[in-house]
Design a protein around this motif. Structure first.
Motif, PDB file in Angstrom:
ATOM      1  N   UNK A  16       0.811  -1.208   0.000  1.00 23.65           N
ATOM      2  CA  UNK A  16       0.000   0.000   0.000  1.00 23.65           C
ATOM      3  C   UNK A  16       0.850   1.266   0.000  1.00 23.65           C
ATOM      4  N   UNK A  17       2.060   1.187   0.550  1.00 22.38           N
ATOM      5  CA  UNK A  17       2.965   2.320   0.427  1.00 22.38           C
ATOM      6  C   UNK A  17       3.295   2.577  -1.039  1.00 22.38           C
ATOM      7  N   UNK A  18       3.455   1.517  -1.813  1.00 26.55           N
ATOM      8  CA  UNK A  18       3.854   1.614  -3.218  1.00 26.55           C
ATOM      9  C   UNK A  18       5.111   2.471  -3.304  1.00 26.55           C
ATOM     10  N   UNK A  19       5.269   3.262  -4.345  1.00 22.65           N
ATOM     11  CA  UNK A  19       6.479   4.056  -4.502  1.00 22.65           C
ATOM     12  C   UNK A  19       6.292   5.480  -4.008  1.00 22.65           C
ATOM     13  N   UNK A  20       5.151   5.757  -3.404  1.00 22.61           N
ATOM     14  CA  UNK A  20       4.844   7.106  -2.931  1.00 22.61           C
ATOM     15  C   UNK A  20       4.583   7.065  -1.434  1.00 22.61           C
ATOM     16  N   UNK A  21       4.845   8.175  -0.769  1.00 21.13           N
ATOM     17  CA  UNK A  21       4.507   8.259   0.639  1.00 21.13           C
ATOM     18  C   UNK A  21       3.457   9.340   0.907  1.00 21.13           C
ATOM     19  N   UNK A  22       3.010  10.018  -0.125  1.00 21.58           N
ATOM     20  CA  UNK A  22       2.124  11.157   0.071  1.00 21.58           C
ATOM     21  C   UNK A  22       0.731  10.734   0.530  1.00 21.58           C
ATOM     22  N   UNK A  23       0.313   9.491   0.203  1.00 25.15           N
ATOM     23  CA  UNK A  23      -1.030   9.045   0.574  1.00 25.15           C
ATOM     24  C   UNK A  23      -1.156   8.725   2.054  1.00 25.15           C
ATOM     25  N   UNK A  24      -0.039   8.435   2.698  1.00 19.01           N
ATOM     26  CA  UNK A  24      -0.073   7.989   4.090  1.00 19.01           C
ATOM     27  C   UNK A  24       0.794   8.921   4.918  1.00 19.01           C
ATOM     28  N   UNK A  25       0.187   9.856   5.569  1.00 15.40           N
ATOM     29  CA  UNK A  25       0.933  10.818   6.372  1.00 15.40           C
ATOM     30  C   UNK A  25       1.086  10.287   7.800  1.00 15.40           C
ATOM     31  N   UNK A  26       2.301   9.934   8.162  1.00 16.30           N
ATOM     32  CA  UNK A  26       2.582   9.446   9.505  1.00 16.30           C
ATOM     33  C   UNK A  26       3.307  10.545  10.284  1.00 16.30           C
ATOM     34  N   UNK A  27       2.949  10.759  11.543  1.00 10.63           N
ATOM     35  CA  UNK A  27       3.576  11.837  12.333  1.00 10.63           C
ATOM     36  C   UNK A  27       4.958  11.430  12.837  1.00 10.63           C
ATOM     37  N   UNK A  35      18.533   1.884   1.360  1.00 10.43           N
ATOM     38  CA  UNK A  35      17.084   1.729   1.227  1.00 10.43           C
ATOM     39  C   UNK A  35      16.409   2.011   2.568  1.00 10.43           C
ATOM     40  N   UNK A  36      17.055   1.638   3.684  1.00 14.69           N
ATOM     41  CA  UNK A  36      16.539   2.048   4.993  1.00 14.69           C
ATOM     42  C   UNK A  36      16.532   3.579   5.093  1.00 14.69           C
ATOM     43  N   UNK A  37      17.621   4.196   4.672  1.00 17.08           N
ATOM     44  CA  UNK A  37      17.687   5.657   4.764  1.00 17.08           C
ATOM     45  C   UNK A  37      16.643   6.316   3.867  1.00 17.08           C
ATOM     46  N   UNK A  38      16.452   5.788   2.674  1.00 18.02           N
ATOM     47  CA  UNK A  38      15.411   6.318   1.790  1.00 18.02           C
ATOM     48  C   UNK A  38      14.042   6.193   2.444  1.00 18.02           C
ATOM     49  N   UNK A  39      13.760   5.030   3.031  1.00 24.73           N
ATOM     50  CA  UNK A  39      12.481   4.822   3.703  1.00 24.73           C
ATOM     51  C   UNK A  39      12.317   5.795   4.873  1.00 24.73           C
ATOM     52  N   UNK A  40      13.376   5.975   5.649  1.00 23.46           N
ATOM     53  CA  UNK A  40      13.318   6.875   6.810  1.00 23.46           C
ATOM     54  C   UNK A  40      13.034   8.311   6.383  1.00 23.46           C
ATOM     55  N   UNK A  41      13.753   8.765   5.356  1.00 23.21           N
ATOM     56  CA  UNK A  41      13.575  10.142   4.901  1.00 23.21           C
ATOM     57  C   UNK A  41      12.209  10.351   4.262  1.00 23.21           C
ATOM     58  N   UNK A  42      11.742   9.355   3.499  1.00 22.40           N
ATOM     59  CA  UNK A  42      10.426   9.474   2.887  1.00 22.40           C
ATOM     60  C   UNK A  42       9.317   9.531   3.944  1.00 22.40           C
ATOM     61  N   UNK A  75      13.638  -6.250  -6.714  1.00 22.64           N
ATOM     62  CA  UNK A  75      13.839  -6.541  -5.293  1.00 22.64           C
ATOM     63  C   UNK A  75      14.350  -5.309  -4.553  1.00 22.64           C
ATOM     64  N   UNK A  76      15.262  -4.582  -5.171  1.00 22.88           N
ATOM     65  CA  UNK A  76      15.818  -3.396  -4.520  1.00 22.88           C
ATOM     66  C   UNK A  76      14.742  -2.345  -4.291  1.00 22.88           C
ATOM     67  N   UNK A  77      13.893  -2.123  -5.274  1.00 20.69           N
ATOM     68  CA  UNK A  77      12.791  -1.169  -5.114  1.00 20.69           C
ATOM     69  C   UNK A  77      11.840  -1.629  -4.020  1.00 20.69           C
ATOM     70  N   UNK A  78      11.553  -2.922  -3.989  1.00 17.22           N
ATOM     71  CA  UNK A  78      10.673  -3.460  -2.953  1.00 17.22           C
ATOM     72  C   UNK A  78      11.281  -3.326  -1.564  1.00 17.22           C
TER      73      UNK A  78
END
Length: 299
Positions: free
Chosen positions: A26-37, A57-64, A275-278
């Motif tokens: 559900x996250x897909x490649x965007x984070x705009x749909x799910x705003x987490x505080x 990829x952890x850092x990308x996820x954290x920053x996103x 796999x890397x994108x996932x």
């Protein structure tokens, strides 16, 4: 240890695994749909071993997700002055970090960190566990085939030293998949059922190749690179005998023309870069769980 830590796939029930995979999808490649505080959440990435895909990829996820991120460098830290592993992690807890992503060469390093109260996300421990790699592998297979139940997976290469093989075996079996292994006899593990590679490529829905883990002492000095590829690697001839719907996977980094023919890394059946994108999606989902958010509901 914090209940939202993830050190091993054994920490998760089958339902929890499916929930994380659903969140990742559900996250897909965007984070705009799910705003987490999470804008005030501080995450420390503590890598005591080299890493490219897992680290960034952890850092990308954290920053996103909006987290604040600190990258630890052991070579410029008090580790060089004799500070213990536990004392280093305890220091980050005391100065206010909210979660740790840790990779360490010691198998099951997390057993030394039972007193740490903030979530620990295991980014790989020696030859033991690599839960987020396993989850991204599951997501890749599930997206491809719609289910994990009944899939036939062969994992090929340096089985003995691979935390990917260890995490995937037990988890895939729990999810209803059938898993086999192949590679040099020196790198087999007790309890890991084997089959010949030439038979495996025709049997499997997923052919997952592994690199030689030289940093953990793996060596086949009596073989040239070319000989290793012909005996234990995915050649073009073996690729052409795979099932029409079958896919090729690899946790990377991959060594072209050793465990896999260079031309096959981006061949039509390859899902290696997918796999890397996932990996980013799965790590978003795992971070979300670490901070105590409930699973998403389908929109």
């Amino acid at each position: 240890m914090n209940k939202n830590s993830l050190c091993s796939m054994n920490d998760l029930s089958v339902d929890e695994i499916l929930s994380i995979l659903n969140d990742a999808r559900l996250f897909n490649s965007s984070y705009s749909d799910w705003q987490l505080p999470l804008k005030k959440c501080l995450v420390a990435n503590l890598f005591f071993e080299p890493s490219t895909r897992t680290h960034y990829s952890f850092e990308s996820a954290e920053l996103q997700l909006g987290c604040k991120v600190a990258d630890f460098n052991a070579e410029t830290s008090s580790v060089t002055k004799g500070e213990t592993f536990l004392d280093t992690i305890k220091t980050f807890e005391m100065v206010g970090y909210d979660a740790f992503v840790i990779r360490h060469p010691k198998t099951e390093y997390f057993k030394e960190l039972e007193e740490i109260q903030v979530p620990i996300l295991n980014a790989g421990d020696g030859a033991g566990n690599h839960p987020t790699q396993c989850l991204l592998d599951l997501l890749t297979m599930q997206n491809e085939f719609g289910t994990l139940k009944g899939l036939k997976i062969v994992i090929c290469g340096d089985i003995l030293h691979s935390r990917v093989a260890a995490s995937n075996k037990s988890t895939l079996e729990r999810m209803g998949s059938e898993v086999r292994f192949c590679g040099p006899e020196e790198w087999e593990r007790p309890g890991y059922p084997t089959m010949p590679l030439d038979e495996a490529v025709e049997w499997a829905d997923v052919v997952m190749m592994l690199r030689i883990q030289r940093e953990r002492g793996a060596t086949l000095a009596h073989l040239t690179k070319e000989q290793y590829l012909q005996r234990y690697g995915l050649t073009k001839e073996r690729y052409n005998r795979m099932k029409k719907h079958a896919i090729v996977m690899h946790p990377a980094p991959f060594n072209r023309d050793i465990e896999i023919d260079s031309d096959l890394v981006e061949a039509p059946k390859s899902r290696i870069f997918k796999q890397m994108a996932n990996g980013v999606l799965v790590r978003k989902a795992v971070l979300k769980r670490a901070f105590g958010f409930a699973p998403f509901e389908e929109k």
